[in-house]
Design an enzyme around this catalytic site. Structure first.
Site, PDB file in Angstrom:
ATOM      1  CE  LYS A 172      44.471  39.239  44.805  1.00 10.42           C
ATOM      2  NZ  LYS A 172      43.221  38.583  44.117  1.00 10.42           N
ATOM      3  CE  LYS A 219      36.146  40.895  38.155  1.00  9.44           C
ATOM      4  NZ  LYS A 219      36.260  41.537  38.897  1.00  9.44           N
TER       5      LYS A 219
HETATM    6  N1  GLU Z   1      36.109  39.759  42.580  1.00  7.59           N
HETATM    7  C1  GLU Z   1      36.407  40.796  43.563  1.00  7.59           C
HETATM    8  C2  GLU Z   1      36.476  42.115  42.769  1.00  7.59           C
HETATM    9  O1  GLU Z   1      35.857  43.022  41.688  1.00  7.59           O
HETATM   10  C3  GLU Z   1      37.509  40.302  44.700  1.00  7.59           C
HETATM   11  C4  GLU Z   1      38.847  40.549  43.422  1.00  7.59           C
HETATM   12  C5  GLU Z   1      40.540  39.855  44.047  1.00  7.59           C
HETATM   13  O2  GLU Z   1      39.997  39.920  45.638  1.00  7.59           O
HETATM   14  O3  GLU Z   1      41.466  40.654  43.495  1.00  7.59           O
HETATM   15  O4  GLU Z   1      36.740  43.408  43.260  1.00  7.59           O
END
Ligand code: GLU
Length: 475
Positions: free
Chosen positions: A74, A110
């Site tokens: 995730k 990511k």
């Molecule tokens: N982009 C956000 C982070 O850096 C959220 C990631 C997500 O919700 O999967 O934590």
């Protein structure tokens, strides 16, 4: 003979540096630590999009899956010109440790597309997002049980809706397709509270730290958020909501910084008035009663109690760290402080609430959204009315017993059953509070650990290691 100049470290090397430093406080075999440390899969892609009648542009994009100790993996997708393989790898690694710290059962990942979204029309952005998604589908880098993207810098609910729609079109049979991405609009399977989540988490993290008098005494602060002088860098989604909740809790926003410059008022800035002013004039500068600071980076160096960098990585480096005057820094952004800067800040007795914990509110609520998508039911739908009826019975029995009756307003408060937003907020608050005490405890248990980042990494490494060991891969 000329001396070789030391190359500055990259962002990913910074994250690995934090990791390596923490490993000395763990007892895991080197092979296992290596497995946890590096990125498992890196997908770099290039695809063309048409920008004019016969004009094409080649777009560079990435998805990095750092750790598969849990599935799915995730992490957000960023649209920015700063995107490159190193940055996405660093952010993917941080996601692994972030999820572990807050007990969100995902591995880290990511994504990023190297564009400045401001240079494209909405239609072009949609084409880029949809094409990126089909590239991910082709290589099996997306799916509710595989890899679940979310918003990050430069993206939001709109992009997530395009991703979800593209995925669903390519996988018409997938009954759980809504769970292929989080941060979606409510109408497309999103969850109430996701937009505010990261900023709210930053606030809960700060409040929890500030509420421990013993810790505050060590850095020369009194207990509680109320009256604390706060500076926030970045008024995007994270910074705005962090500032909003801090202000609502009685913190005084003395400084706000954006790319066009920063503003300062020792008596406090009203956040919503500043946002209104920015919408009207296109800039936060020249806000009534506030002093302009044209060099926005200087806002980080102003005297304050709490500093919240909530924009991009590596804004506090060895170059400006010695000039930072805040007593407490909460990292709303990912990686805003470099390891060299951190050494200087810690020497100055500045407390740091690290990114891998402080900004984990976003992924926490993403987890709730994913659960909602898999269960195909809104939180609160089954229980709300039943709870309300039960509370009403208790209230009526109490009224009968005491002979007193409550006002309608008092009654409404007492008989309120939990709806989705109530459950999301309380789930987030519980997660942030529990995780704070967990990492604080790790620090307290080891006299050699002097900062919460190292404690957070130790906590995360131990949890990821336990997962690998339970898979039977490592003894
Ligand atoms: N982009 C956000 C982070 O850096 C959220 C990631 C997500 O919700 O999967 O934590």
């Amino acid at each position: 003979m000329s001396k070789l100049r030391k190359q500055p470290q990259t962002f990913f090397e910074n994250v690995l540096g934090f990791f390596d430093n923490a490993t000395q406080y763990t007892k895991h075999p080197t092979g296992l630590l290596e497995q946890i440390k590096f990125c498992n899969s890196v997908y770099r892609m290039r695809f063309p999009i048409r920008v004019g009648d016969d004009q094409y542009e080649v777009i560079e994009a990435y998805r990095v899956e750092h750790s598969h100790h849990k599935s799915p993996v995730k992490g957000g997708i960023r649209y920015s010109l700063s995107v490159d393989q190193d940055e996405v790898m660093a952010l993917a690694a941080l996601m692994t440790f972030k999820c572990a710290v807050v007990d969100v059962p995902f591995g880290g990942a990511k994504g990023g597309i190297k564009i400045d979204p401001k240079n494209y029309s909405v239609h072009q952005l949609e084409r880029i997002t949809r094409r990126y998604t089909s590239e991910l589908v082709k290589k099996n880098f997306i799916g509710p049980g595989i890899d679940v993207p979310a918003p990050d810098y430069g993206t939001g609910a709109r992009e997530m809706a395009w991703i979800q729609d593209t995925y669903a079109q390519l996988k018409p049979d997938a009954i759980d397709s809504e769970g292929c991405v989080t941060g979606k609009p409510i109408a497309q399977g999103g969850i109430r509270g996701r937009t505010e989540a990261t900023g709210m988490g930053v606030f809960f993290a700060t409040r929890e730290a500030v509420n421990i008098a013993e810790d505050m005494k060590k850095i020369g602060l009194t207990r509680g958020i109320e009256g604390k002088r706060v500076i926030v860098q970045g008024l995007g989604n994270v910074g705005y909501f962090a500032a909003k909740y801090v202000q609502e809790a009685g913190g005084i926003l003395i400084g706000l910084a954006e790319y066009e410059g920063a503003i300062y008022n020792s008596k406090g800035l009203n956040l919503d008035d500043v946002v209104k002013h920015r919408n009207e004039t296109g800039s936060i500068l020249n806000f009534r009663g506030a002093k302009n600071i044209r060099d926005t980076a200087k806002a980080l160096e102003l005297d304050c109690d709490i500093l919240i960098p909530a924009a991009l990585e590596r804004v506090i480096t060895e170059k400006n760290a010695s000039r930072i005057k805040a007593k407490l820094i909460t990292e709303g952004a990912n990686g805003p402080i470099t390891p060299e800067a951190e050494k200087i800040l810690l020497k100055k007795n500045i407390m740091i609430i690290p990114d891998l914990y402080a900004n984990a509110g976003g992924v926490t609520v993403s987890y709730f959204e994913w659960l909602k998508n898999l269960s195909h039911v809104r939180f609160g739908r089954m229980g709300k009315r039943f709870e309300e009826a039960a509370y009403r019975n208790i209230v009526e029995a109490m009224e009968k017993l005491t002979g007193k009756s409550l006002s309608q307003q008092e009654r409404n408060v007492l008989v309120h059953g939990a709806d989705e937003i109530d459950l999301v907020t309380s789930g987030l608050e519980e997660t942030m509070i529990t995780a704070y005490h967990e990492i604080r405890e790790v620090q307290k248990q080891n006299k050699k650990i002097h900062d919460l980042r190292t404690a957070g990494f130790v906590d995360a490494i131990d949890k990821v290691a336990t997962s690998y060991m339970s898979l039977g891969i490592f003894p």
